[in-house]
Design an enzyme around this catalytic site. Structure first.
Site, PDB file in Angstrom:
ATOM      1  CD  GLU A  99     103.941 111.435 -15.743  1.00 15.16           C
ATOM      2  OE1 GLU A  99     102.760 111.739 -15.955  1.00 15.16           O
ATOM      3  OE2 GLU A  99     104.624 111.965 -14.837  1.00 15.16           O
ATOM      4  CG  ASP A 101     101.547 111.175 -18.787  1.00 13.98           C
ATOM      5  OD1 ASP A 101     101.910 110.320 -17.976  1.00 13.98           O
ATOM      6  OD2 ASP A 101     101.741 112.392 -18.628  1.00 13.98           O
ATOM      7  CD  GLU A 103      97.028 113.191 -18.041  1.00 14.58           C
ATOM      8  OE1 GLU A 103      96.487 114.223 -18.493  1.00 14.58           O
ATOM      9  OE2 GLU A 103      97.837 113.201 -17.107  1.00 14.58           O
TER      10      GLU A 103
END
Length: 291
Positions: A99, A101, A103
């Site tokens: 993953e 990311d 955010e």
């Protein structure tokens, strides 16, 4: 080693922008949750995600990618966004997933967003770096980019690199390179932790909250039927500098990234006293020795 053929990431991104495949949300994405709270707009050129007291919303790419340069323009929730989290990330599936990311943690009116980045490899994450942004991300669209190739994961904001997670597999550090990943984006309520450690809760009197996405482009290798299909010239090592496949930071881009980190980074897992007390992650030791 940062080679002479590597261009500055800002220049490289500007060059790549001309050849990156522009995505259309009607053709290239699908809503995954939200019961109608996500809406494609402007003939597929944009997509708005909505959060209310009942539910947030999210979408994913129809394609799976194994390396590429992914761009997304985002305008975040304005005003009092405390408790909300907007996301833009790549992920595979399963307990040993990979993953990458972005955010965006909301805040009360007048206080800045927190940009949270993380990298998972073989299910192992906890590689968080957090930043303040040097602009108001709610007033206009800004471009958030992931350059993912076999040696680097580079995070960039409006063409400026903010983080470079390097492949140190030879030294025992896992790196995301074998699992195809989809693009995901979402807007959801996380007021148990997102703003000031959960002390500030979502003010539902300001709902519905809306985050807007547009400018999706994926200059990437697509997985189809178990085979990897890459744009023509992707793996060209001729030194033109036009491909993300060989992209790394030039000296100038590295200095720009370090300036951003000195001025705007507010958390780094490599320097967290609690983490250090448990044993410094291997990639942090490598970086310390390379300074």
């Amino acid at each position: 080693m940062r080679t002479a053929v590597a261009l500055g990431i800002v220049a490289a991104m500007a060059c790549l922008a001309a050849v990156a495949r522009a995505g259309n949300f009607l053709q290239d994405a699908e809503m995954t949750w939200g019961d109608g709270r996500g809406k494609v707009v402007d003939g597929g050129r944009g997509l708005d995600l909505t959060l209310d007291r009942t539910s947030g919303s999210g979408f994913q790419s129809k394609a799976e990618y194994l390396f590429g340069k992914i761009d997304m323009q985002i305008k975040l929730v304005p005003g009092n966004s405390a408790g909300t989290v907007s996301t833009f990330y790549l992920s595979s599936q399963g307990s040993a997933h990979d993953e990458i990311d972005f955010e965006f943690l909301g805040n009360v009116t007048g206080e800045p967003y927190t940009l949270h980045t993380n990298v998972f490899a073989k299910g192992q994450g906890k590689r968080e770096q957090q930043f303040r942004l040097w602009f108001d991300p709610t007033k206009a669209f800004h471009t958030y980019s992931i350059v993912w190739n076999p040696q680097h994961v580079i995070f960039a904001v409006d063409g400026t690199p903010i983080r470079d997670f390097k492949n140190h597999e030879a030294r025992g550090v896992s790196f995301p390179k074998n699992q195809p990943m989809r693009l995901y984006a979402s807007l959801w309520n996380a007021d148990d932790w997102a703003t000031q450690g959960g002390r500030v809760k979502t003010d539902w009197s300001h709902a519905p909250f809306v985050a807007s996405f547009r400018g999706f482009s994926a200059d990437a290798c697509v997985m189809s039927g178990g085979a990897q299909r890459c744009p023509a010239g992707t793996m060209d090592a001729s030194g033109t500098g036009s491909s993300w496949w060989n992209q790394e930071l030039s000296d100038m881009s590295y200095r720009r990234m370090r300036w951003v980190q000195r001025k705007f980074m507010i958390y780094n897992y490599c320097t967290d006293p609690k983490r250090v007390a448990q044993g410094l992650p291997a990639e942090c030791k490598i970086r310390l020795r390379s300074k």
